[in-house]
Scaffold this motif. Structure first.
Motif, PDB file in Angstrom:
ATOM      1  N   PRO A  21       0.810  -1.233   0.000  1.00  0.00           N
ATOM      2  CA  PRO A  21       0.000   0.000   0.000  1.00  0.00           C
ATOM      3  C   PRO A  21       0.848   1.290   0.000  1.00  0.00           C
ATOM      4  O   PRO A  21       0.465   2.281  -0.610  1.00  0.00           O
ATOM      5  N   ILE A  22       2.009   1.230   0.667  1.00  0.00           N
ATOM      6  CA  ILE A  22       2.915   2.393   0.653  1.00  0.00           C
ATOM      7  C   ILE A  22       3.431   2.620  -0.765  1.00  0.00           C
ATOM      8  O   ILE A  22       3.490   3.753  -1.249  1.00  0.00           O
ATOM      9  N   SER A  24       1.916   1.777  -3.469  1.00  0.00           N
ATOM     10  CA  SER A  24       0.784   2.275  -4.266  1.00  0.00           C
ATOM     11  C   SER A  24       0.631   3.784  -4.107  1.00  0.00           C
ATOM     12  O   SER A  24       0.302   4.492  -5.060  1.00  0.00           O
ATOM     13  N   GLN A  25       0.863   4.278  -2.896  1.00  0.00           N
ATOM     14  CA  GLN A  25       0.821   5.725  -2.661  1.00  0.00           C
ATOM     15  C   GLN A  25       1.960   6.421  -3.391  1.00  0.00           C
ATOM     16  O   GLN A  25       1.781   7.489  -3.990  1.00  0.00           O
ATOM     17  N   GLU A  27       3.351   5.410  -6.066  1.00  0.00           N
ATOM     18  CA  GLU A  27       3.094   5.322  -7.506  1.00  0.00           C
ATOM     19  C   GLU A  27       2.339   6.544  -8.020  1.00  0.00           C
ATOM     20  O   GLU A  27       2.505   6.952  -9.157  1.00  0.00           O
ATOM     21  N   LYS A  28       1.507   7.147  -7.159  1.00  0.00           N
ATOM     22  CA  LYS A  28       0.752   8.344  -7.560  1.00  0.00           C
ATOM     23  C   LYS A  28       1.676   9.530  -7.789  1.00  0.00           C
ATOM     24  O   LYS A  28       1.343  10.461  -8.511  1.00  0.00           O
ATOM     25  N   ARG A  29       2.838   9.492  -7.148  1.00  0.00           N
ATOM     26  CA  ARG A  29       3.795  10.602  -7.275  1.00  0.00           C
ATOM     27  C   ARG A  29       4.897  10.308  -8.289  1.00  0.00           C
ATOM     28  O   ARG A  29       5.331  11.187  -9.015  1.00  0.00           O
ATOM     29  N   SER A  34       8.334   3.853  -8.007  1.00  0.00           N
ATOM     30  CA  SER A  34       7.514   2.863  -7.309  1.00  0.00           C
ATOM     31  C   SER A  34       7.694   1.482  -7.925  1.00  0.00           C
ATOM     32  O   SER A  34       7.866   0.488  -7.208  1.00  0.00           O
ATOM     33  N   GLU A  84      -5.561  -3.513  -4.390  1.00  0.00           N
ATOM     34  CA  GLU A  84      -4.193  -3.757  -3.933  1.00  0.00           C
ATOM     35  C   GLU A  84      -3.959  -5.231  -3.630  1.00  0.00           C
ATOM     36  O   GLU A  84      -2.952  -5.612  -3.079  1.00  0.00           O
TER      37      GLU A  84
END
Length: 211
Positions: A21-22, A24-25, A27-29, A34, A84
């Protein structure tokens, strides 16, 4: 390097429950960072099972942070979204496979509530009933999917996974009985983590035989 043992089912869940999950976060940036990090971590974990657990435990030790990893990872399982699910999510569109996805996520989410509810006897007893029902529904869903598994050896592999799951379900039930006599909550957390691990193993087996 830590291996899976009766005392440490948490070692197999740190990567999917805590670290993915970290990523995945992240990956947005930064998608490429990622993906590079994800690939490296998953390859290392495959080669050295328990690496992710040892990494997190090492960071905690350096920071002099003391938490119950079994309790924390079990609670965090409830925050993992359907998307996820990664290698534990089936991609086939047939109802049987989608139903198995739902039932596996449902069981893991109910189990993740244990740390927050175990000290409230009335609530916890209701949750135990939900867990028993979710286990039965998961096994029913596995039986539905087995009709799609090609070849006797593949069906046998899934049956073996199912037997393992049932064994850990019974162990979980026995652990609950001991808890109500002796009050060892951590033993319940560990047993619940093993049920989650066995659920994931079923999903991996179905995925490898059908996709």
């Amino acid at each position: 390097m830590m291996k899976m043992s009766d005392e440490t089912p948490v070692s197999s869940l740190v990567l999917p429950v805590l670290i993915r999950p970290i990523l995945s976060q992240l990956e947005k940036r930064n998608v490429s960072a990622s993906q590079t990090l994800r690939s490296a971590l998953f390859k290392t974990e495959n080669t050295h099972p328990g690496f992710a657990y040892n990494l997190v435990a090492g960071i905690m030790k350096q920071g002099d942070i003391s938490i119950n990893m079994n309790e924390s990872v079990l609670r965090l399982q409830g925050t993992v979204s359907d998307l996820e699910g990664g290698e534990y999510r089936l991609n086939r569109s047939e109802d049987a496979f989608q139903e198995l996805n739902k039932k596996s996520m449902a069981l893991k989410r109910i189990l993740s509530r244990i740390p927050d509810e175990i000290n409230d006897r009335k609530t916890f007893l209701e949750t135990i009933k939900e867990i028993a029902s979710a286990i039965k529904k998961l096994l029913d869903a596995v039986n539905e999917v087995s009709a799609y598994i090609p070849g006797p050896s593949n069906k046998q592999a899934l049956e073996q996974r199912k037997r393992e799951f049932v064994k850990y379900s019974k162990r979980f039930s026995n652990t609950l009985k001991d808890y109500f006599k002796e009050g060892h909550a951590n033993a319940v957390f560990i047993s619940a983590l093993y049920l989650i691990h066995q659920t994931n193993q079923i999903m991996i087996t179905v995925k490898s035989k059908c996709e």
